[in-house]
Motif scaffolding. Structure first.
Motif, short mmCIF file in Angstrom:
data_model
loop_
_atom_site.label_atom_id
_atom_site.label_comp_id
_atom_site.label_asym_id
_atom_site.label_seq_id
_atom_site.Cartn_x
_atom_site.Cartn_y
_atom_site.Cartn_z
N ARG A 64 1.31 -0.99 -0.10
CA ARG A 64 0.07 0.25 -0.43
C ARG A 64 0.86 1.01 0.22
NH1 ARG A 64 -0.59 4.72 3.61
NH2 ARG A 64 -2.51 5.46 3.31
N MET A 65 0.97 2.70 -1.14
CA MET A 65 1.50 3.05 -1.60
C MET A 65 0.89 4.73 -0.12
SD MET A 65 3.56 2.15 -4.44
CE MET A 65 3.93 0.28 -5.13
N ASP A 66 1.81 4.85 0.25
CA ASP A 66 1.76 6.56 0.89
C ASP A 66 1.47 7.67 0.73
OD1 ASP A 66 0.47 7.51 3.08
OD2 ASP A 66 2.21 8.43 2.95
N VAL A 67 0.30 8.59 0.11
CA VAL A 67 0.29 9.16 -0.94
C VAL A 67 1.38 9.21 -1.93
CG1 VAL A 67 -0.58 11.05 0.45
CG2 VAL A 67 1.62 10.48 0.68
N ILE A 68 1.16 8.21 -2.68
CA ILE A 68 1.59 8.25 -4.46
C ILE A 68 1.51 9.03 -5.46
CG2 ILE A 68 0.55 6.07 -5.11
CD1 ILE A 68 4.21 5.99 -4.46
N ASN A 69 0.80 9.87 -5.43
CA ASN A 69 0.48 10.58 -6.32
C ASN A 69 0.96 12.02 -6.63
OD1 ASN A 69 -1.41 11.14 -4.66
ND2 ASN A 69 -3.29 12.14 -6.27
N LEU A 70 1.49 12.43 -5.23
CA LEU A 70 2.51 13.03 -4.65
C LEU A 70 3.66 13.38 -5.13
CD1 LEU A 70 0.93 14.00 -1.11
CD2 LEU A 70 0.07 14.93 -3.54
N ILE A 71 4.09 12.41 -5.45
CA ILE A 71 5.73 12.19 -5.82
C ILE A 71 6.26 12.98 -7.38
CG2 ILE A 71 6.23 10.05 -4.72
CD1 ILE A 71 5.91 9.00 -7.76
N SER A 72 5.51 13.30 -7.63
CA SER A 72 5.53 14.57 -8.55
C SER A 72 5.17 15.88 -8.64
CB SER A 72 5.32 13.94 -10.79
OG SER A 72 5.44 15.09 -11.91
N LYS A 73 5.97 16.64 -8.80
CA LYS A 73 5.59 17.64 -8.06
C LYS A 73 5.44 18.62 -9.24
CE LYS A 73 6.74 16.94 -3.97
NZ LYS A 73 6.47 15.75 -2.91
N PRO A 74 4.51 19.63 -9.58
CA PRO A 74 4.77 20.76 -10.77
C PRO A 74 6.02 21.27 -10.89
CG PRO A 74 2.60 21.21 -8.90
CD PRO A 74 3.33 20.00 -8.18
N ALA A 75 5.86 21.61 -12.80
CA ALA A 75 6.98 22.04 -12.67
C ALA A 75 6.90 23.41 -12.51
CB ALA A 75 7.31 21.81 -14.42
N GLY A 76 8.34 23.67 -11.41
CA GLY A 76 8.88 24.63 -11.02
C GLY A 76 8.21 25.66 -9.90
N LEU A 77 7.38 24.66 -9.49
CA LEU A 77 7.15 24.80 -8.22
C LEU A 77 6.04 26.09 -8.01
CD1 LEU A 77 9.55 23.18 -5.57
CD2 LEU A 77 7.88 22.35 -7.60
N PRO A 78 5.25 26.00 -8.64
CA PRO A 78 4.36 27.65 -8.54
C PRO A 78 3.55 27.99 -7.53
CG PRO A 78 3.39 26.50 -10.55
CD PRO A 78 4.29 25.25 -10.04
N ASP A 79 3.12 29.40 -6.88
CA ASP A 79 1.57 29.04 -5.91
C ASP A 79 1.01 28.62 -6.71
OD1 ASP A 79 4.22 30.89 -4.30
OD2 ASP A 79 2.74 33.11 -5.29
N VAL A 80 0.38 28.43 -5.57
CA VAL A 80 -1.29 28.04 -5.59
C VAL A 80 -2.18 29.33 -5.87
CG1 VAL A 80 -3.57 26.48 -4.67
CG2 VAL A 80 -1.07 26.04 -4.11
N ALA A 81 -3.02 29.61 -6.74
CA ALA A 81 -3.99 30.23 -6.59
C ALA A 81 -4.79 30.55 -5.76
CB ALA A 81 -4.65 29.89 -8.11
N GLY A 82 -5.16 31.87 -5.56
CA GLY A 82 -6.28 32.70 -3.97
C GLY A 82 -5.23 31.98 -3.34
N THR A 83 -6.02 32.29 -2.02
CA THR A 83 -5.43 32.01 -0.49
C THR A 83 -5.39 30.74 -0.15
OG1 THR A 83 -6.68 33.57 0.03
CG2 THR A 83 -6.26 32.09 1.97
N PRO A 84 -4.16 29.72 -0.10
CA PRO A 84 -3.76 28.48 0.08
C PRO A 84 -4.52 27.91 0.87
CG PRO A 84 -1.63 30.08 -0.21
CD PRO A 84 -2.69 30.37 -0.39
N THR A 85 -4.31 26.66 1.65
CA THR A 85 -4.80 26.07 2.14
C THR A 85 -3.89 24.84 2.03
OG1 THR A 85 -7.16 24.96 1.56
CG2 THR A 85 -7.10 26.75 2.49
N ALA A 86 -4.37 23.67 3.43
CA ALA A 86 -3.66 22.36 3.17
C ALA A 86 -4.38 21.75 2.31
CB ALA A 86 -3.66 22.16 4.74
N GLY A 87 -5.75 21.72 1.98
CA GLY A 87 -6.44 20.99 1.33
C GLY A 87 -6.16 21.29 -0.31
N THR A 88 -5.77 22.66 -0.49
CA THR A 88 -5.46 23.01 -1.75
C THR A 88 -4.26 23.38 -2.21
OG1 THR A 88 -5.82 25.59 -1.21
CG2 THR A 88 -7.84 24.77 -2.47
N THR A 89 -3.12 23.39 -1.60
CA THR A 89 -2.10 23.01 -2.04
C THR A 89 -1.85 21.27 -2.06
OG1 THR A 89 -0.80 24.29 -0.21
CG2 THR A 89 0.63 22.76 -0.72
N LEU A 90 -2.38 21.00 -1.38
CA LEU A 90 -1.98 18.39 -1.58
C LEU A 90 -2.96 18.29 -2.89
CD1 LEU A 90 -2.57 17.33 0.80
CD2 LEU A 90 -0.12 17.75 0.40
#
Length: 555
Positions: A197-223
């Motif tokens: 069972r692979m923990d949060v495995i769909n987070l291993i590839s990050k968005p290119a350039g690590l840009p800001d999350v739009a709006g006011t970010p929360t834990a949920g919108t970041t993930l």
């Protein structure tokens, strides 16, 4: 297409810290699990999934791994693990390890070296960035409150941690990291484990350039923003090509934020990556209307919304992918408290109803320890009764720092949603500490253990345990339950969850009353050939009594 063994299986999830203590230090351990294998075999499950048992400082109860090849001493030794694995296989069951490779512990040797300088062998094993105007590199928020970045003076840089600061994210862009992970997988598979069972495995590839999350970010919108990044398919395919495809294993990827369309990409029956995903749509229902509070709420889930979530996955994956079916796990509150009714008058009926509703769907069912007893939320009333990092952090942030809610309100939200509800020790009997330990338990017991426990359940032929045993047996015996297509009925019905399954000329009708009311529903059940299973001793046809659930077979 040939059917796989894991399509017929039922999985039992064990939270080792809370399952069974064998040496009376108050902490569950591997020999304790071995002692209880006959009970699990009696229940009828096929696969045991262990939450992480690796060496860890336990900032996040083992999801911060300091050494992937060493057993956490509090759980025992490698010899204890090998004995457990052999005893599991002797009983015809399989064993699934929890693999956490989006991040490690900050105590892992890789990170200890990485943090020292920008030019050592492990410098690029993690995601480091320079400050921007003296601040964090972007506006991402950690799942456990606060920024997702922590500054390290030795390097003059920040490292990324989507979870706690003690859980730095690995840099999967580095091929050496990928190869190191693949070697860890080979180590365990060569020992004979049956998958991961692979923990949060769909987070291993990050968005290119690590840009800001739009709006006011929360834990949920970041993930959600980070999930399903541009190279995820590539990384999972490489993992399968180089490791997984060389063994007969079962793999399930935990994928917060993923859609059925995503799941088909990573787990399609014709693809070559993972077997199935854990999706979150149904357990993320009833978020707080104040988005800043995220999941923290005390409102019941609306049945039409629950049906939309579960039916969507049943229909979308049919013939294309494979569902994992679950109500609760180590990260979710107890199902009978959240989706059913844990009032003593209705608890047993509601627990059986929830089990029936889920186990008759297409996919691999997961039973979380104590679910087969109808274990409930703990109903804690003070913040000092909690120990989970997520719960303590959110209380401090929302009540003390941001003052978005008052203490009593936040305690109601925690009582409904905290992960600690699932982590109280397993309830074996009515004796001291519920038979979990003769020592001092690492965590407080649910006060209802004298009534709700294994000993009582095994003595009562009408218990939740025997209902689950029958559900599991029915699945093993029925191609219709395993593979049938899914047809939703009355999606807007606010009281009854009904659906049909079809396979090779046979039909299954499932009807579940999610309320404490008596209701009337006619879905043609009068013409059925057989009542397969019900949580009442008799059948009153079109009448559905409180929390009644029944399954009809049409031949």
């Amino acid at each position: 297409m040939a059917h796989k063994w894991w399509q017929k299986a039922v999985v039992y999830q064990i939270y080792p810290m809370s399952f069974q203590d064998s040496n009376n230090d108050g902490i569950g351990d591997l020999p304790g699990i071995t002692q209880r294998l006959d009970y699990l075999h009696q229940l009828g499950v096929d696969v045991l999934w262990l939450n992480p048992i690796y060496k860890s400082p336990n900032q996040d109860n083992g999801y911060d791994i300091a050494d992937y090849r060493t057993i956490n001493p509090q759980y025992g030794t490698m010899a204890d693990f090998e004995e457990l694995l052999a005893a599991t296989h002797q009983r015809g069951m399989k064993l699934l390890m929890d693999l956490v490779v989006n991040h490690t512990s900050d105590q892992h040797a890789w990170f200890q070296e990485s943090r020292k300088s920008k030019d050592n062998r492990y410098a690029d094993y993690y995601i480091w960035r320079d400050p921007v105007d003296g601040h964090e590199p972007n506006n991402w928020r950690s799942a456990f409150s606060g920024p997702a970045w922590t500054y390290v003076p030795e390097r003059g840089q920040y490292y990324l941690h989507l979870f706690a600061p003690g859980q730095p994210d690995l840099n999967w862009e580095n091929p050496e990291v990928r190869e190191a992970v693949f070697n860890i997988e080979r180590f365990w598979l060569d020992k004979g484990v049956d998958g991961f069972r692979m923990d949060v495995i769909n987070l291993i590839s990050k968005p290119a350039g690590l840009p800001d999350v739009a709006g006011t970010p929360t834990a949920g919108t970041t993930l959600d923003f980070v999930a399903d990044g541009p190279r995820l398919n590539e990384f999972l395919r490489q993992m399968n090509d180089e490791v997984l495809s060389h063994y007969d294993v079962m793999t399930v990827g935990e994928m917060p934020g993923s859609t059925p369309e995503d799941a088909i990409k990573y787990t399609g029956l014709d693809s070559h990556e993972l077997n199935m995903v854990f999706q979150f749509q149904h357990v993320n229902l009833s978020p707080n209307p104040d988005v800043r509070l995220g999941k923290w709420n005390d409102q019941p889930v609306k049945l039409p919304e629950l049906k939309v979530a579960l039916n969507r996955w049943q229909k979308a994956l049919d013939g294309k992918g494979w569902n994992s079916l679950y109500w609760n796990n180590h990260d979710q509150p107890r199902a009978v408290s959240r989706f059913g009714n844990d009032d003593p008058k209705y608890r047993v009926l509601a627990a059986k109803m929830l089990g029936t509703t889920l186990h008759m769907m297409q996919g691999t069912p997961y039973v979380y320890e104590g679910e087969e007893l109808g274990m409930t939320n703990a109903h804690f009333t003070r913040i000092d009764q909690y120990e989970d990092l997520e719960s303590l952090n959110i209380y401090r942030e929302m009540v003390k720092q941001r003052k978005l809610v008052d203490g009593p309100t936040m305690l109601k939200y925690l009582a409904n949603m905290s992960r600690d509800n699932a982590r109280t020790p397993m309830q074996w009997d009515a004796g001291k500490n519920a038979g979990f330990t003769a020592g001092t338990p690492w965590y407080r017991l649910n006060t209802n253990y004298p009534e709700i426990n294994v000993d009582a359940a095994l003595k009562d032929q009408t218990s939740v345990f025997y209902h689950y045993q029958k559900l599991i047996k029915l699945r093993h015996q029925s191609d219709l339950i395993q593979y049938g297509t899914f047809e939703e009925l009355d999606p807007l019905d606010e009281q009854v969850y009904a659906y049909r399954r079809h396979y090779q000329g046979q039909t299954l009708l499932v009807m579940s009353n999610f309320t404490d009311q008596v209701v009337q529903r006619d879905s043609g059940q009068q013409k059925a050939d057989e009542l397969l299973i019900s949580n009442y001793p008799d059948d009153q046809g079109t009448t559905l009594r409180p929390y009644e659930s029944k399954v009809y077979l049409f031949k």
